[in-house]
Design a protein around this motif. Structure first.
Motif, PDB file in Angstrom:
ATOM      1  N   CYS A  57      -4.821   1.178  -6.687  1.00  0.00           N
ATOM      2  CA  CYS A  57      -5.641   0.431  -7.299  1.00  0.00           C
ATOM      3  C   CYS A  57      -6.378   1.593  -8.434  1.00  0.00           C
ATOM      4  CB  CYS A  57      -6.631   0.060  -6.181  1.00  0.00           C
ATOM      5  SG  CYS A  57      -6.382  -1.698  -5.450  1.00  0.00           S
ATOM      6  N   LYS A  58      -6.610   2.530  -7.156  1.00  0.00           N
ATOM      7  CA  LYS A  58      -7.135   3.666  -8.547  1.00  0.00           C
ATOM      8  C   LYS A  58      -6.743   4.556  -9.713  1.00  0.00           C
ATOM      9  CE  LYS A  58     -10.666   7.527  -8.467  1.00  0.00           C
ATOM     10  NZ  LYS A  58     -12.016   8.129  -8.077  1.00  0.00           N
ATOM     11  N   GLU A  59      -5.226   4.345  -8.604  1.00  0.00           N
ATOM     12  CA  GLU A  59      -4.260   5.266  -9.649  1.00  0.00           C
ATOM     13  C   GLU A  59      -3.490   4.392 -10.425  1.00  0.00           C
ATOM     14  OE1 GLU A  59       0.582   5.939  -9.045  1.00  0.00           O
ATOM     15  OE2 GLU A  59      -1.203   6.360  -7.321  1.00  0.00           O
ATOM     16  N   VAL A  60      -3.537   3.285 -11.190  1.00  0.00           N
ATOM     17  CA  VAL A  60      -2.869   2.401 -11.476  1.00  0.00           C
ATOM     18  C   VAL A  60      -4.530   1.581 -12.348  1.00  0.00           C
ATOM     19  CG1 VAL A  60      -0.822   1.492 -10.310  1.00  0.00           C
ATOM     20  CG2 VAL A  60      -2.717   0.107 -10.169  1.00  0.00           C
ATOM     21  N   GLU A  61      -5.125   1.463 -12.126  1.00  0.00           N
ATOM     22  CA  GLU A  61      -5.926   1.444 -12.936  1.00  0.00           C
ATOM     23  C   GLU A  61      -6.010   1.976 -14.293  1.00  0.00           C
ATOM     24  OE1 GLU A  61      -9.033  -1.828 -10.750  1.00  0.00           O
ATOM     25  OE2 GLU A  61      -9.558   0.011 -10.590  1.00  0.00           O
ATOM     26  N   THR A  62      -6.290   3.546 -13.592  1.00  0.00           N
ATOM     27  CA  THR A  62      -6.528   4.408 -14.321  1.00  0.00           C
ATOM     28  C   THR A  62      -5.535   5.035 -14.690  1.00  0.00           C
ATOM     29  OG1 THR A  62      -7.859   5.458 -13.342  1.00  0.00           O
ATOM     30  CG2 THR A  62      -6.946   7.186 -14.504  1.00  0.00           C
ATOM     31  N   LYS A 105      -5.752  -4.213 -14.039  1.00  0.00           N
ATOM     32  CA  LYS A 105      -7.659  -4.530 -13.093  1.00  0.00           C
ATOM     33  C   LYS A 105      -6.636  -4.657 -12.067  1.00  0.00           C
ATOM     34  CE  LYS A 105     -10.933  -7.500 -11.336  1.00  0.00           C
ATOM     35  NZ  LYS A 105     -12.342  -8.401 -11.952  1.00  0.00           N
ATOM     36  N   ALA A 106      -6.967  -3.585 -10.617  1.00  0.00           N
ATOM     37  CA  ALA A 106      -5.776  -3.530  -9.175  1.00  0.00           C
ATOM     38  C   ALA A 106      -6.864  -4.393  -8.528  1.00  0.00           C
ATOM     39  CB  ALA A 106      -5.469  -2.257  -8.865  1.00  0.00           C
ATOM     40  N   ALA A 130       0.881  -1.462  -0.610  1.00  0.00           N
ATOM     41  CA  ALA A 130       0.265  -0.148   0.214  1.00  0.00           C
ATOM     42  C   ALA A 130       1.145   0.740  -0.242  1.00  0.00           C
ATOM     43  CB  ALA A 130      -0.798   0.233   1.433  1.00  0.00           C
ATOM     44  N   ARG A 131       1.860   0.954   0.264  1.00  0.00           N
ATOM     45  CA  ARG A 131       2.901   2.118   0.678  1.00  0.00           C
ATOM     46  C   ARG A 131       4.287   1.844   0.242  1.00  0.00           C
ATOM     47  NH1 ARG A 131      -0.435   2.035   5.139  1.00  0.00           N
ATOM     48  NH2 ARG A 131      -1.590   4.607   4.732  1.00  0.00           N
ATOM     49  N   SER A 132       5.306   2.873  -0.162  1.00  0.00           N
ATOM     50  CA  SER A 132       6.513   2.897  -0.082  1.00  0.00           C
ATOM     51  C   SER A 132       7.605   1.906  -0.931  1.00  0.00           C
ATOM     52  CB  SER A 132       7.361   2.060   1.136  1.00  0.00           C
ATOM     53  OG  SER A 132       7.115   3.651   2.291  1.00  0.00           O
ATOM     54  N   ILE A 133       7.992   1.278  -0.669  1.00  0.00           N
ATOM     55  CA  ILE A 133       8.466  -0.136  -1.902  1.00  0.00           C
ATOM     56  C   ILE A 133       7.631  -1.092  -2.135  1.00  0.00           C
ATOM     57  CG2 ILE A 133      10.267  -2.075  -2.191  1.00  0.00           C
ATOM     58  CD1 ILE A 133      12.156  -0.368  -0.591  1.00  0.00           C
ATOM     59  N   GLY A 134       7.185  -1.375  -1.547  1.00  0.00           N
ATOM     60  CA  GLY A 134       5.889  -2.163  -2.275  1.00  0.00           C
ATOM     61  C   GLY A 134       4.812  -1.227  -3.514  1.00  0.00           C
ATOM     62  N   ALA A 135       4.354  -0.740  -3.029  1.00  0.00           N
ATOM     63  CA  ALA A 135       3.531   0.778  -4.106  1.00  0.00           C
ATOM     64  C   ALA A 135       4.292   0.665  -4.961  1.00  0.00           C
ATOM     65  CB  ALA A 135       3.228   2.082  -3.163  1.00  0.00           C
ATOM     66  N   ALA A 136       6.161   0.801  -4.918  1.00  0.00           N
ATOM     67  CA  ALA A 136       6.690   1.693  -5.875  1.00  0.00           C
ATOM     68  C   ALA A 136       6.513   0.337  -7.049  1.00  0.00           C
ATOM     69  CB  ALA A 136       7.689   1.998  -5.637  1.00  0.00           C
ATOM     70  N   ILE A 137       6.658  -0.758  -6.190  1.00  0.00           N
ATOM     71  CA  ILE A 137       6.631  -2.212  -6.953  1.00  0.00           C
ATOM     72  C   ILE A 137       5.774  -2.155  -7.674  1.00  0.00           C
ATOM     73  CG2 ILE A 137       7.406  -4.855  -7.182  1.00  0.00           C
ATOM     74  CD1 ILE A 137       8.643  -4.008  -4.210  1.00  0.00           C
ATOM     75  N   ILE A 138       3.973  -2.586  -7.171  1.00  0.00           N
ATOM     76  CA  ILE A 138       2.877  -2.413  -8.035  1.00  0.00           C
ATOM     77  C   ILE A 138       3.179  -1.337  -9.051  1.00  0.00           C
ATOM     78  CG2 ILE A 138       0.557  -1.082  -7.424  1.00  0.00           C
ATOM     79  CD1 ILE A 138       0.987  -4.196  -6.514  1.00  0.00           C
ATOM     80  N   ARG A 139       3.203  -0.055  -9.181  1.00  0.00           N
ATOM     81  CA  ARG A 139       3.603   1.384  -9.785  1.00  0.00           C
ATOM     82  C   ARG A 139       4.204   0.311 -11.492  1.00  0.00           C
ATOM     83  NH1 ARG A 139       3.584   4.819  -5.513  1.00  0.00           N
ATOM     84  NH2 ARG A 139       1.782   5.988  -5.493  1.00  0.00           N
ATOM     85  N   ASN A 140       5.519   0.013 -10.796  1.00  0.00           N
ATOM     86  CA  ASN A 140       6.210  -0.711 -12.117  1.00  0.00           C
ATOM     87  C   ASN A 140       5.716  -1.585 -12.956  1.00  0.00           C
ATOM     88  OD1 ASN A 140       8.638  -2.044 -13.269  1.00  0.00           O
ATOM     89  ND2 ASN A 140       9.319  -0.222 -12.234  1.00  0.00           N
ATOM     90  N   LEU A 141       4.799  -2.694 -12.369  1.00  0.00           N
ATOM     91  CA  LEU A 141       4.214  -3.491 -12.816  1.00  0.00           C
ATOM     92  C   LEU A 141       3.151  -3.363 -13.584  1.00  0.00           C
ATOM     93  CD1 LEU A 141       5.269  -6.458 -10.147  1.00  0.00           C
ATOM     94  CD2 LEU A 141       6.117  -6.398 -12.485  1.00  0.00           C
ATOM     95  N   ALA A 142       2.653  -2.466 -12.678  1.00  0.00           N
ATOM     96  CA  ALA A 142       1.335  -1.873 -13.733  1.00  0.00           C
ATOM     97  C   ALA A 142       1.323  -1.546 -15.070  1.00  0.00           C
ATOM     98  CB  ALA A 142       0.239  -1.224 -12.306  1.00  0.00           C
ATOM     99  N   SER A 143       3.044  -1.102 -14.977  1.00  0.00           N
ATOM    100  CA  SER A 143       3.066  -0.128 -15.943  1.00  0.00           C
ATOM    101  C   SER A 143       3.405  -0.950 -17.608  1.00  0.00           C
ATOM    102  CB  SER A 143       3.904   1.109 -15.852  1.00  0.00           C
ATOM    103  OG  SER A 143       5.378   0.713 -15.383  1.00  0.00           O
TER     104      SER A 143
END
Length: 288
Positions: free
Chosen positions: A60-65, A70-71, A25-38
């Protein structure tokens, strides 16, 4: 959101795949989510406390948009069997088409206890090993039936430079991270037909965990800065990074730099690398 609405200049390497990232939800984990989603990956954002519910939903809303993937967010304690079951059930409900496949699993969730050896207490020992070691073990076992069968799966363990260099006052934390590195070497053999299993070992990163520790802890890590090639502060660094860099003789990593290392290991081109500990610390420690 239809993925066709998102303009793309080139194919995305993880299009249609699924990644589970713990503590994301935050920090490194969130950065990993953003990278993989991209890169086209659908994602499961995991957190464990109600206070992170909104951050997980916002991510979730951020990376979906932004990326047309799908997140979903799942609040679950993966250090318990029922938490792992909840994660798998949620992933099945959202992504089974017609069956569930977990292509990428990143073990990022961790807690930290600091203090000298004589300050270790039994309850903290059991808690940190449950979260940092038992959790990845239980969740990997729960995901095993859903891993690919063609070696295309990727499992990444987030370790730490602390157990490599023996940072003082990290007996519990370093012990758990050393255990993760050992587990990766075992699992890369057990899961060889399903997924690669590798570890990265970040040094200091500009996260809440790093920012909230005492300056004396930061200073202990800073003793390594004269030996670390990439820590020199530049004018292009953020003001916060520059301030800490001047104070401690070198900068910490950005979370997106660690996420980039994870993404590299998860790429199809990294399929011949498994069981390895890969440097993600600016050269404080080299990959051997």
């Amino acid at each position: 959101m239809a993925s066709a609405q998102i303009p793309r200049s080139s194919p995305r390497v993880h299009e249609g795949k699924l990644a589970i990232v713990t503590g994301s939800a935050r920090s490194i984990g969130a950065a990993i989510i953003r990278n993989l989603a991209s890169k086209g990956c659908n994602v499961v954002v995991n957190h464990v406390t109600p206070s992170s519910d909104q951050a997980a939903l916002d991510l979730c809303k951020e990376v979906e948009t932004a990326h047309g993937i799908k997140a979903i967010s799942v609040r679950a304690d993966v250090s318990k069997t029922e938490g792992c079951t909840k994660m798998i059930d949620a992933a099945k409900a959202a992504f089974a088409n017609p069956t569930l496949q977990v292509d990428i699993l990143v073990h990022n969730a961790a807690i930290l206890y600091m203090g000298p050896l004589e300050s270790v207490v039994e309850s903290e020992f059991h808690h940190i090993y449950a979260v940092n070691v038992l959790g990845p073990t239980l969740l990997t076992a729960a995901c095993k039936p859903y891993l690919p069968t063609d070696r295309s799966g990727r499992i990444v363990m987030i370790s730490s430079i602390n157990c490599k260099v023996g940072t003082p006052n990290t007996s519990l934390y370093s012990g758990t991270k050393g255990a993760l590195e050992a587990l990766a070497r075992v699992w890369c053999r057990e899961l060889s037909e399903r997924a690669t299993v590798n570890t990265i070992n970040p040094g200091p990163v500009m996260t809440d965990m790093y920012m909230n520790v005492a300056d004396e802890v930061k200073q202990g890590l800073a003793l390594w800065n004269p030996l670390t090639p990439l820590v020199a502060v530049r004018e292009t660094d953020s003001p916060e990074v520059q301030e800490l860099g001047r104070k401690f003789g070198g900068r910490a990593a950005y979370d997106h730099e660690i996420a980039g290392m994870v993404a590299t290991i998860c790429s199809p081109e990294s399929g011949w690398c498994t069981g390895s500990l890969i440097s993600a610390n600016g050269g404080l420690s080299f990959s051997l």
